[in-house]
Design a protein around this motif. Structure first.
Motif: not given
Length: 559
Positions: A62-77
């Motif tokens: 993921l790009t740094s922007t995508e990382q900001l948006i998705g990091a917590r969701i991906i961790k949950e999944i």
């Protein structure tokens, strides 16, 4: 359009499911499917198995922007997927329909949900969570339960699995027998303490004083039946040989394709040709050598009847002969009673207040229905006149209340009845009452009633019996009885085909078919075939690795 469930069932025989031509089974509009993460649309992600989904997330860049948006969701999944993998269901696809899951799988999914909630101070009660689990995945399940315990919870498990018993901090052994012979705490403490208790049957099996022996293997060659090019679900176009007139066992880790091969292909292909059933077998090229069988019977764990009127006596046709016997008594002859008078399903002999049910249903709106004993017959199902007819001092209602064990002594001099009761005794159902409602029998009990019913028939010796995990819910001593019965069926010339994870059953088989190497997409290949000793020698077989510990040290002598 029809409201009749029977008509609907008949019409459904001629229907089958096809993927939607527009979305090809994705269920969503093209606009929604245009949104992708890591070049995958949402439906492509849900079609992955749990283990593949974890790998996909690990590789996701993921790009740094995508990382900001998705990091917590991906961790949950990722956390939730890991829980699923840890309870041994890593092979399941994420979009698998809930109705197609086995009982054990559904229970382990609920377990994964609980671990995710991280609650403390909860009492968890599990009823046989190891159903359908291969020995290899059992460790994962036990580790998961220990993790729940270590969080500060109490885990109470009803279980027959030896590994689970040894891992427990405290065992409570109930017994000594079943039914009216049970209900006492025979032993409690750690597994080591229970082993030393002479009264405990479980303890004797744990300590090795009693064990299920490995019988002589059947050597004679009666020919074979072949399935060619089995390719349904995850099966990889395999050719499988099933020798005739032997005890066969299909093994492999959970999700390796055992049920698909046996239930969807072997059973349906043979039932189509031999029993004239209108069912569509799974994808395969051909079945060769079917002529050696005259019928195929699937003895599953589905209930023997959907209503309380159905019971072991009616299912095994025992009740027909009991009614006939009562109609031949002097009292019945004087009154002109025929066998129909002693049926609780038709007018005449039954109690008309409860229509022969023995109980009256009171509908409680917004609450479950309540059943109360009938005030007229007090739960005995028959009217006063019918109950006045007695055989050896017992009325027909008294006979329905008898356990199999007592009935066997009571009808010892009547061959027709004795034969049927003897088979119920042989499959280890001494404790169930003849008139026990079918709805109160467990899956394992229902399966054994069906087995008894088959055993009491005059055998042709050319039948294929199929059983899917028959040891579910069975104690070591019950497994011993079940195996004696299955071996008797084979001794009569029949073929018994079993899907099983239990090593005591696997080591008794004459021929094994081991599928694998993993579950789901990574399964469906033929790993090994042959006697248990042959499979134990195959390094790649997970079943073989566990078999080595239970087969006698000198396997050559055993074979």
């Amino acid at each position: 359009e029809t409201d009749s469930s029977q008509q609907r069932e008949r019409i459904e025989e001629y229907m089958s499911f096809r993927p939607c031509p527009e979305c090809r089974g994705a269920r969503l509009k093209p606009e929604v499917l245009a949104v992708t993460v890591g070049e995958r649309a949402i439906h492509e992600f849900t079609r992955m198995s749990v283990t593949r989904a974890i790998e996909f997330l690990d590789r996701l860049e993921l790009t740094s922007t995508e990382q900001l948006i998705g990091a917590r969701i991906i961790k949950e999944i990722r956390e939730r997927l890991t829980f699923l993998d840890n309870v041994g269901v890593g092979y399941l696809q994420l979009d698998r329909a809930a109705a197609t899951l086995s009982g054990g799988e559904a229970q382990r999914l609920r377990l994964a949900t609980q671990i995710g909630s991280q609650l403390v101070g909860v009492l968890y009660i599990l009823d046989e969570p190891s159903i359908g689990l291969h020995q290899r995945d059992n460790d994962k399940l036990i580790t998961t339960l220990e993790r729940l315990r270590d969080l500060g919870n109490t885990v109470l498990v009803v279980e027959h699995d030896e590994q689970m018993m040894r891992a427990a901090d405290h065992l409570v052994d109930m017994g000594p027998g079943a039914g009216e012979h049970g209900g006492h705490v025979v032993a409690e403490g750690t597994a080591a303490l229970v082993e030393r208790n002479p009264k405990s049957v479980t303890g004797r099996f744990l300590s090795g004083q009693r064990e299920i022996a490995v019988p002589e293997r059947r050597r004679e060659d009666n020919g074979s039946f072949w399935v060619r090019g089995a390719a349904m679900h995850n099966l990889k176009g395999i050719d499988v040989e099933f020798p005739v007139g032997k005890f066969l066992c299909v093994t492999g880790v959970s999700g390796s394709g055992k049920s698909t091969l046996v239930n969807e292909i072997v059973y349906k292909a043979l039932a189509n040709r031999l029993n004239r059933l209108r069912v569509k077998p799974g994808l395969h090229d051909a079945c060769e050598g079917i002529d050696c069988y005259d019928k195929v019977i699937d003895i599953d764990q589905s209930p023997i009847g959907r209503t309380p009127r159905s019971n072991p006596a009616t299912y095994t046709k025992l009740f027909d002969h009991i009614r006939e016997l009562y109609s031949l008594t002097p009292e019945a002859k004087v009154r002109g009673y025929k066998p129909g008078r002693f049926s609780f399903n038709v007018r005449g002999g039954r109690c008309e207040t409860c229509k022969g049910d023995g109980t009256i249903k009171i509908e409680m709106h917004f609450l479950p229905d309540v059943y109360v004993p009938c005030e007229t017959c007090h739960g005995r199902r028959y009217n006063r006149e019918t109950l006045e007819v007695r055989f050896k001092g017992k009325s027909i209602a008294d006979v329905l209340e008898m356990p199999v064990e007592e009935a066997l002594r009571f009808f010892a001099k009547i061959p027709k009845l004795r034969r049927r009761l003897q088979t119920l005794h042989d499959v280890g159902l001494d404790y169930i009452k003849l008139g026990q409602p079918a709805t109160t029998l467990s899956g394992g009990e229902a399966q054994r009633v069906k087995l008894a019913s088959e055993l009491s028939k005059i055998a042709t010796g050319r039948t294929l019996y199929i059983l899917d995990e028959p040891t579910t819910g069975l104690h070591f001593a019950d497994i011993e009885k079940l195996l004696e019965v299955l071996q008797r069926l084979v001794d009569s010339g029949n073929t018994v085909l079993v899907i099983e994870h239990n090593l005591d059953v696997i080591k008794q088989a004459d021929w094994l078919v081991d599928l694998g190497p993993e579950g789901g997409e990574a399964g469906g290949e033929l790993i090994a075939t042959g006697t248990p000793e042959d499979v134990a020698a195959v390094e790649e077989s997970f079943t073989g690795q566990f078999l080595r510990h239970v087969l006698p040290a000198n396997t050559a002598a055993a074979a």
